[in-house]
Design a protein around this motif. Structure first.
Motif, PDB file in Angstrom:
ATOM      1  N   THR A   1       0.841  -1.201   0.000  1.00 38.66           N
ATOM      2  CA  THR A   1       0.000   0.000   0.000  1.00 38.66           C
ATOM      3  C   THR A   1       0.876   1.250   0.000  1.00 38.66           C
ATOM      4  O   THR A   1       0.646   2.189  -0.769  1.00 38.66           O
ATOM      5  N   GLU A   2       1.904   1.246   0.833  1.00 41.15           N
ATOM      6  CA  GLU A   2       2.800   2.396   0.921  1.00 41.15           C
ATOM      7  C   GLU A   2       3.448   2.691  -0.436  1.00 41.15           C
ATOM      8  O   GLU A   2       3.524   3.850  -0.860  1.00 41.15           O
ATOM      9  N   LYS A   3       3.885   1.629  -1.107  1.00 39.48           N
ATOM     10  CA  LYS A   3       4.508   1.822  -2.433  1.00 39.48           C
ATOM     11  C   LYS A   3       3.500   2.380  -3.429  1.00 39.48           C
ATOM     12  O   LYS A   3       3.831   3.254  -4.242  1.00 39.48           O
ATOM     13  N   ALA A   4       2.266   1.875  -3.389  1.00 41.65           N
ATOM     14  CA  ALA A   4       1.234   2.335  -4.322  1.00 41.65           C
ATOM     15  C   ALA A   4       0.899   3.802  -4.057  1.00 41.65           C
ATOM     16  O   ALA A   4       0.739   4.594  -4.995  1.00 41.65           O
ATOM     17  N   VAL A   5       0.804   4.173  -2.776  1.00 40.39           N
ATOM     18  CA  VAL A   5       0.498   5.565  -2.418  1.00 40.39           C
ATOM     19  C   VAL A   5       1.623   6.485  -2.894  1.00 40.39           C
ATOM     20  O   VAL A   5       1.380   7.542  -3.476  1.00 40.39           O
ATOM     21  N   LEU A   6       2.846   6.050  -2.688  1.00 41.66           N
ATOM     22  CA  LEU A   6       4.000   6.834  -3.115  1.00 41.66           C
ATOM     23  C   LEU A   6       3.963   7.069  -4.630  1.00 41.66           C
ATOM     24  O   LEU A   6       4.180   8.192  -5.106  1.00 41.66           O
ATOM     25  N   ALA A   7       3.659   6.039  -5.385  1.00 41.44           N
ATOM     26  CA  ALA A   7       3.584   6.157  -6.849  1.00 41.44           C
ATOM     27  C   ALA A   7       2.490   7.145  -7.252  1.00 41.44           C
ATOM     28  O   ALA A   7       2.690   7.986  -8.140  1.00 41.44           O
ATOM     29  N   LEU A   8       1.345   7.065  -6.576  1.00 40.54           N
ATOM     30  CA  LEU A   8       0.240   7.985  -6.884  1.00 40.54           C
ATOM     31  C   LEU A   8       0.620   9.436  -6.584  1.00 40.54           C
ATOM     32  O   LEU A   8       0.276  10.348  -7.342  1.00 40.54           O
ATOM     33  N   LEU A   9       1.347   9.638  -5.488  1.00 40.75           N
ATOM     34  CA  LEU A   9       1.721  11.010  -5.117  1.00 40.75           C
ATOM     35  C   LEU A   9       2.773  11.575  -6.065  1.00 40.75           C
ATOM     36  O   LEU A   9       2.767  12.773  -6.373  1.00 40.75           O
ATOM     37  N   GLU A  10       3.659  10.707  -6.540  1.00 39.50           N
ATOM     38  CA  GLU A  10       4.633  11.169  -7.545  1.00 39.50           C
ATOM     39  C   GLU A  10       3.891  11.573  -8.821  1.00 39.50           C
ATOM     40  O   GLU A  10       4.213  12.580  -9.454  1.00 39.50           O
ATOM     41  N   GLN A  11       2.874  10.794  -9.182  1.00 34.46           N
ATOM     42  CA  GLN A  11       2.057  11.129 -10.352  1.00 34.46           C
ATOM     43  C   GLN A  11       1.298  12.442 -10.125  1.00 34.46           C
ATOM     44  O   GLN A  11       1.152  13.253 -11.043  1.00 34.46           O
ATOM     45  N   ALA A  12       0.804  12.618  -8.902  1.00 36.03           N
ATOM     46  CA  ALA A  12       0.054  13.841  -8.581  1.00 36.03           C
ATOM     47  C   ALA A  12       0.950  15.072  -8.712  1.00 36.03           C
ATOM     48  O   ALA A  12       0.540  16.111  -9.237  1.00 36.03           O
ATOM     49  N   LYS A  13       2.187  14.926  -8.254  1.00 34.79           N
ATOM     50  CA  LYS A  13       3.141  16.032  -8.376  1.00 34.79           C
ATOM     51  C   LYS A  13       3.404  16.371  -9.844  1.00 34.79           C
ATOM     52  O   LYS A  13       3.427  17.536 -10.235  1.00 34.79           O
ATOM     53  N   ALA A  14       3.589  15.318 -10.631  1.00 38.10           N
ATOM     54  CA  ALA A  14       3.825  15.511 -12.065  1.00 38.10           C
ATOM     55  C   ALA A  14       2.611  16.162 -12.722  1.00 38.10           C
ATOM     56  O   ALA A  14       2.751  17.039 -13.590  1.00 38.10           O
ATOM     57  N   ALA A  15       1.417  15.753 -12.301  1.00 36.13           N
ATOM     58  CA  ALA A  15       0.184  16.320 -12.863  1.00 36.13           C
ATOM     59  C   ALA A  15       0.101  17.818 -12.557  1.00 36.13           C
ATOM     60  O   ALA A  15      -0.251  18.621 -13.429  1.00 36.13           O
ATOM     61  N   LEU A  16       0.452  18.185 -11.325  1.00 34.42           N
ATOM     62  CA  LEU A  16       0.426  19.602 -10.947  1.00 34.42           C
ATOM     63  C   LEU A  16       1.391  20.416 -11.801  1.00 34.42           C
ATOM     64  O   LEU A  16       1.073  21.511 -12.270  1.00 34.42           O
ATOM     65  N   LEU A  17       2.574  19.858 -12.018  1.00 28.72           N
ATOM     66  CA  LEU A  17       3.570  20.536 -12.847  1.00 28.72           C
ATOM     67  C   LEU A  17       3.081  20.703 -14.273  1.00 28.72           C
ATOM     68  O   LEU A  17       3.323  21.721 -14.925  1.00 28.72           O
ATOM     69  N   ALA A  18       2.374  19.674 -14.754  1.00 28.22           N
ATOM     70  CA  ALA A  18       1.884  19.689 -16.137  1.00 28.22           C
ATOM     71  C   ALA A  18       0.593  20.488 -16.266  1.00 28.22           C
ATOM     72  O   ALA A  18       0.077  20.673 -17.367  1.00 28.22           O
ATOM     73  N   GLY A  19       0.061  20.908 -15.115  1.00 25.59           N
ATOM     74  CA  GLY A  19      -1.184  21.676 -15.155  1.00 25.59           C
ATOM     75  C   GLY A  19      -2.418  20.827 -15.390  1.00 25.59           C
ATOM     76  O   GLY A  19      -3.473  21.339 -15.758  1.00 25.59           O
TER      77      GLY A  19
END
Lengths: 111, 111
Positions: B77-95
């Motif tokens: 679960t921790e690994k999956a959450v981490l992956a989602l948050l990295e994606q969320a950060k990338a999404a914010l950067l990409a707008g």
């Protein structure tokens, strides 16, 4: 002196599955149902001294598991991450910057 | 038949702290350093049969802890959450919209 230390209620929640049935039952009565040693003795037919021994033994086991695995720390981290992500969601809705909150959550998980 | 099952290398990482020193050392040699039973016997001065027994005993303990605490699931679960948050950060950067990723991470933690 024999006192209820409520940190064991929390540890019982984290590590109770590792205790044998008898110890777990006694600790559950003592910490979750908040019965006294005398009440547990009456309920189970064990001597008060026997109940006291089971509580002490169980507490020692719980403290051992916590010392070795530190799951309460992981649990604290999980709660902190959850709080940050709720804040990040609110920030997105409000149109403010959620990135620092997400970065903080990532850092907490990685620590 | 006696085979190395690499899931125990992972469980050793999660629960090794709960094993006694001897069992932990033997399992570490066997799974992390990938020595054979014979090599561990030679290194420690225990009989090959004794090493085999320690490995078997340690594996049983690790399997017991995993059955009771399921820390490997929490780790996933921790690994999956981490992956989602990295994606969320990338999404914010990409707008693009990060909210669904954050909601998914929250749901995973709460599950």
């Amino acid at each position: 002196m024999f006192e209820k230390n409520m940190k064991f209620a929390y540890l019982l929640d984290l590590y109770g599955a590792l205790l044998d049935e008898h110890t777990k039952n006694v600790l559950t009565s003592y910490y979750e149902e908040d019965l006294s040693l005398g009440e547990i003795a009456e309920e189970t037919g064990i001597s008060r001294q026997g109940v006291r021994h089971a509580v002490k033994h169980g507490e020692e086991q719980l403290a051992f598991y916590e010392e070795k695995l530190e799951l309460s720390q992981k649990d604290d981290t999980e709660k902190a991450v959850l709080a940050l992500l709720e804040q990040a969601k609110a920030a997105l809705l409000a149109g403010t910057d959620a990135a620092p909150l997400i970065s903080e959550a990532i850092a907490k998980i990685k620590k």
